[in-house]
Scaffold this motif. Structure first.
Motif, PDB file in Angstrom:
ATOM      1  N   GLY A 168       0.819  -1.206   0.000  1.00  0.00           N
ATOM      2  CA  GLY A 168       0.000   0.000   0.000  1.00  0.00           C
ATOM      3  C   GLY A 168       0.850   1.251   0.000  1.00  0.00           C
ATOM      4  N   ASN A 169       0.474   2.226   0.832  1.00  0.00           N
ATOM      5  CA  ASN A 169       1.215   3.494   0.875  1.00  0.00           C
ATOM      6  C   ASN A 169       2.379   3.466   1.864  1.00  0.00           C
ATOM      7  N   HIS A 170       2.655   2.273   2.442  1.00  0.00           N
ATOM      8  CA  HIS A 170       3.808   2.045   3.337  1.00  0.00           C
ATOM      9  C   HIS A 170       3.658   2.718   4.694  1.00  0.00           C
ATOM     10  N   TRP A 171       2.453   3.139   5.053  1.00  0.00           N
ATOM     11  CA  TRP A 171       2.236   3.758   6.357  1.00  0.00           C
ATOM     12  C   TRP A 171       1.469   2.825   7.276  1.00  0.00           C
ATOM     13  N   LEU A 172       1.648   3.039   8.578  1.00  0.00           N
ATOM     14  CA  LEU A 172       0.992   2.206   9.577  1.00  0.00           C
ATOM     15  C   LEU A 172      -0.500   2.528   9.697  1.00  0.00           C
ATOM     16  N   LEU A 173      -1.235   1.532  10.204  1.00  0.00           N
ATOM     17  CA  LEU A 173      -2.638   1.756  10.524  1.00  0.00           C
ATOM     18  C   LEU A 173      -2.809   2.950  11.472  1.00  0.00           C
ATOM     19  N   PRO A 174      -3.847   3.743  11.322  1.00  0.00           N
ATOM     20  CA  PRO A 174      -4.893   3.689  10.301  1.00  0.00           C
ATOM     21  C   PRO A 174      -4.604   4.558   9.076  1.00  0.00           C
ATOM     22  N   ALA A 175      -3.452   5.239   9.053  1.00  0.00           N
ATOM     23  CA  ALA A 175      -3.133   6.076   7.898  1.00  0.00           C
ATOM     24  C   ALA A 175      -2.801   5.246   6.670  1.00  0.00           C
ATOM     25  N   GLY A 176      -2.396   4.018   6.901  1.00  0.00           N
ATOM     26  CA  GLY A 176      -2.080   3.088   5.829  1.00  0.00           C
ATOM     27  C   GLY A 176      -2.433   1.682   6.260  1.00  0.00           C
ATOM     28  N   PRO A 177      -2.089   0.693   5.449  1.00  0.00           N
ATOM     29  CA  PRO A 177      -2.499  -0.681   5.757  1.00  0.00           C
ATOM     30  C   PRO A 177      -1.502  -1.472   6.596  1.00  0.00           C
TER      31      PRO A 177
END
Length: 318
Positions: free
Chosen positions: A163-172
């Motif tokens: 995905g966008n390589h970011w941690l939950l919840p900003a990414g997967p």
């Protein structure tokens, strides 16, 4: 929940949610610090992913269990039983248990090998070994730190990557990418690697290719109405559309969605209006009320992994 579209790229929502990702990171680290790992006398292979939502874990577990059986092993599967209400340790029996009891995925896994569910997985592991398991497959266990793992298998869709390589919840991401990839021994890349997953892996990681095959040949030429409550239902709909069936309509639900009586009636009426056969995934089918099952055909799917022989060297790793 449905997989948010903005998880695949950087969006205004990702920036707004970033502070919550920092809190998630702190909680994740604290959880890891307080967990104590138990070691077992049989090999433990963990199959998981680094992203929330459908990463292909269940079909990967099934494919590995079948491969191990062909080699003469007796694998048992350990699952948390997500979505199930049972408390304690239970060996799943698809003829007796429902998705409400043990979750939908364990019902599918238990068709291939003995599957145990428990919120405290070491307890299930002890039961499995006592019942004859000589290798354990830990389903969706990469972020579970209660059992020492001998081999960690990453399941990942090549078309989605991380995905966008970011941690939950900003990414997967369920954990930081760099740290997660360091623990991976085997990566099963499902489908075309359009997101450069192989390039992100460390040099020591064994990489094999997986292809998810949906058997919809019997539907060729038929008018069908497809519905699915999985993380990425668009993959299922695209496969049906390419199968030769006439996909007249499709309906999306959230992953692990429990179907209400009203939704069942709406699907049945919609199929009647379109003069179409209702179809869904096997994972959805095990959750359906009997009323809807009578009108619906499950579409079988399996993961074919090329190059499994490369993994035999890991069977002695403990």
């Amino acid at each position: 929940m449905r997989t948010p579209d903005f998880w695949s790229h950087r969006h205004v929502f990702t920036w707004l949610l970033l502070p919550f990702s920092w809190l998630y990171f702190v909680g994740m680290r604290l959880h890891r610090l307080i967990c104590s790992r138990q070691d077992f006398d049989v090999p433990v292979w963990c199959i998981g992913n680094l992203v929330a939502g459908g990463g292909g874990k269940t079909p990967t577990v099934i494919a590995l269990a079948q491969w191990l059986q062909q080699l003469g092993y007796t694998p048992h599967i350990i699952s948390r039983g997500y979505g199930g209400h049972y408390q304690g340790v239970m060996r799943v029996d698809p003829t007796l248990h429902s998705a409400e009891d043990v979750g939908d995925e364990p019902l599918l896994l238990a068709r291939t090998a003995p599957c145990w569910v428990s919120h405290h997985r070491p307890n299930a592991a002890k039961k499995a070994i006592a019942e004859g398991a000589n290798i354990l497959l830990l389903d969706d266990g990469m972020q579970n730190h209660t059992i020492k793992k001998d081999v960690q298998v990453l399941a990942v869709y090549g078309s989605y990557g991380f995905g966008n390589h970011w941690l939950l919840p900003a990414g997967p991401l369920r954990e930081p990418l760099e740290g997660g990839l360091k623990r991976v021994d085997v990566a099963v890349i499902i489908g075309d690697d359009s997101k450069g997953v192989r390039d992100a892996l460390l040099p020591h990681t064994i990489t094999v290719k997986g292809k998810l095959e949906i058997d919809a040949s019997s539907l060729s030429g038929q008018r069908v109405l497809a519905f699915a409550g999985i993380a990425h239902p668009e993959r299922f709909f695209a496969a049906i559309d390419a199968s030769g069936a006439e996909l007249v309509h499709h309906v999306e639900f959230a992953d692990h969605h429990p179907y209400s009586k009203q939704e069942c009636q709406q699907l049945i009426h919609s199929a009647d209006r379109h003069n179409a056969q209702l179809i869904t995934t096997e994972k959805d089918y095990v959750r359906l009320p009997d009323e809807l099952k009578e009108h619906t055909l499950p579409v079988p799917a399996k993961l074919v992994i090329a190059g499994l022989d490369e993994l035999q060297s890991l069977l002695g790793k403990q």
